[in-house]
Design a protein around this motif. Structure first.
Motif, mmCIF file in Angstrom:
data_model
loop_
_atom_site.group_PDB
_atom_site.id
_atom_site.type_symbol
_atom_site.label_atom_id
_atom_site.label_comp_id
_atom_site.label_asym_id
_atom_site.label_seq_id
_atom_site.Cartn_x
_atom_site.Cartn_y
_atom_site.Cartn_z
ATOM 1 N N LYS A 1 -29.586 -49.976 -49.212
ATOM 2 C CA LYS A 1 -29.477 -51.068 -48.231
ATOM 3 C C LYS A 1 -29.740 -50.556 -46.830
ATOM 4 N N LYS A 2 -29.215 -49.374 -46.557
ATOM 5 C CA LYS A 2 -29.388 -48.766 -45.230
ATOM 6 C C LYS A 2 -30.876 -48.473 -44.982
ATOM 7 N N ILE A 3 -31.556 -47.966 -46.005
ATOM 8 C CA ILE A 3 -32.991 -47.662 -45.860
ATOM 9 C C ILE A 3 -33.768 -48.959 -45.592
ATOM 10 N N ALA A 4 -33.444 -50.006 -46.370
ATOM 11 C CA ALA A 4 -34.121 -51.298 -46.198
ATOM 12 C C ALA A 4 -33.844 -51.856 -44.799
ATOM 13 N N GLU A 5 -32.578 -51.735 -44.379
ATOM 14 C CA GLU A 5 -32.185 -52.242 -43.063
ATOM 15 C C GLU A 5 -32.969 -51.525 -41.958
ATOM 16 N N GLU A 6 -33.077 -50.207 -42.077
ATOM 17 C CA GLU A 6 -33.820 -49.435 -41.067
ATOM 18 C C GLU A 6 -35.308 -49.807 -41.053
ATOM 19 N N LEU A 7 -35.799 -50.250 -42.218
ATOM 20 C CA LEU A 7 -37.202 -50.672 -42.300
ATOM 21 C C LEU A 7 -37.373 -52.112 -41.835
ATOM 22 N N GLY A 8 -36.246 -52.819 -41.731
ATOM 23 C CA GLY A 8 -36.280 -54.228 -41.332
ATOM 24 C C GLY A 8 -36.762 -55.137 -42.453
ATOM 25 N N VAL A 9 -36.485 -54.765 -43.705
ATOM 26 C CA VAL A 9 -36.916 -55.585 -44.847
ATOM 27 C C VAL A 9 -35.744 -55.860 -45.795
ATOM 28 N N GLU A 10 -35.967 -56.784 -46.722
ATOM 29 C CA GLU A 10 -34.968 -57.101 -47.750
ATOM 30 C C GLU A 10 -34.966 -55.989 -48.792
ATOM 31 N N LEU A 11 -33.881 -55.936 -49.571
ATOM 32 C CA LEU A 11 -33.818 -54.954 -50.657
ATOM 33 C C LEU A 11 -33.916 -55.697 -51.987
ATOM 34 N N GLU A 12 -34.844 -55.245 -52.831
ATOM 35 C CA GLU A 12 -34.902 -55.791 -54.201
ATOM 36 C C GLU A 12 -34.584 -54.652 -55.166
ATOM 37 N N ILE A 13 -33.693 -54.949 -56.119
ATOM 38 C CA ILE A 13 -33.262 -53.904 -57.054
ATOM 39 C C ILE A 13 -33.775 -54.228 -58.450
ATOM 40 N N LEU A 14 -34.534 -53.320 -59.038
ATOM 41 C CA LEU A 14 -34.972 -53.520 -60.419
ATOM 42 C C LEU A 14 -34.079 -52.711 -61.342
ATOM 43 N N ASN A 15 -33.548 -53.411 -62.353
ATOM 44 C CA ASN A 15 -32.662 -52.802 -63.344
ATOM 45 C C ASN A 15 -33.537 -52.279 -64.485
#
Ligand code: GLN
Length: 246
Positions: A57-71
């Motif tokens: 989440k932190k990486i996505a936040e720093e990139l300014g994008v949403e996070l999608e998680i694939l299981n």
């Protein structure tokens, strides 16, 4: 020409999984296997949460994008990364020489060892790996636990994609032990007091975030987010007032 593998758009010289493409797409796609608490697991609201997920989440936040998680099954994570289905593997993945031949790893972010988990009410209480000789052991397919158990002579291994299934097997007395990462073993034992950790094997592992080989731009970005997370607020102040004004 680079072509977005998700939307089909052509992006001139921008290739799948680059920072520019991730920003353009508006989401960072990570792959993980969520039966690995407290790093990644499915909570009561059916969401994938945990230590790794907060890092992602932190990486996505720093990139300014949403996070999608694939299981995904653990042993599918590296192929998924190599074929651009995901941007990163954030899955408590141990940095190993074999894996580092096909993918790149971030700087290490967590230390780990393997643990042997058995039934609390049984009389089998192994103290070392060799005590598993001639026994039935459950592991997760393709993990470092799988690797260490595979080296034991005359051991019978059942390989599962989910740790929850490996523990079900232990509960139903179809195996004598489960071998997995210690912090995760602790989480399972805490939730299911019928299991105990009978031994910890010092494997000296370190977890890293997996990045596609050669994607140094994304790798450098992930490393900078991780190293900033390692800094205390005090370190950040010193950097702000002394190092950066030099
Ligand atoms: N750390 C272990 C490995 O890399 C297990 C990881 C996992 O099951 N998520 O193989």
């Amino acid at each position: 020409m680079g072509r977005c593998v998700y939307c089909g758009t052509n992006y001139g010289a921008i290739f799948a999984g680059t920072l520019a493409e991730i920003k353009e797409r508006g989401k960072l796609i990570i792959g993980t296997e969520p039966t690995f608490p407290p790093f990644e697991y499915v909570n009561e609201n059916n969401e994938i949460v945990g230590f790794d997920i907060d890092i992602a989440k932190k990486i996505a936040e720093e990139l300014g994008v949403e996070l999608e998680i694939l299981n995904l099954p653990f042993d599918s994570l590296i192929p998924a990364l190599m074929s651009d289905k995901i941007d990163l593997i954030v899955a408590g993945m141990t940095i190993t020489e074999e894996r580092a031949k096909v993918i790149d790893f971030s700087i290490p972010y967590f230390n780990a060892n393997q643990a042997i988990v058995v039934r609390e009410d049984g009389n089998f209480k192994p103290e070392k790996l060799e005590d598993l000789m001639g026994k039935k052991v459950a592991v997760q397919l393709g993990t470092t636990g799988d690797l260490v158990v595979s080296e034991i002579e005359k051991v019978s291994i059942t390989r599962f994609q989910k740790f929850t299934d490996a523990f079900l097997e232990l509960q139903n007395k179809r195996v004598d032990a489960v071998v997995l990462d210690e912090a995760v073993a602790n989480a399972y034992v805490k939730t299911f007091p019928k299991f105990i950790i009978s031994a910890v094997i010092d494997t000296g592992e370190k977890y890293g975030i997996g990045v596609k080989k050669g994607n140094t731009e994304l790798l450098d970005f992930v490393n900078s987010v991780l190293s900033n997370m390692f800094k205390s607020p005090y370190d950040l102040l010193v950097e702000k007032w002394f190092e950066e004004t030099k």
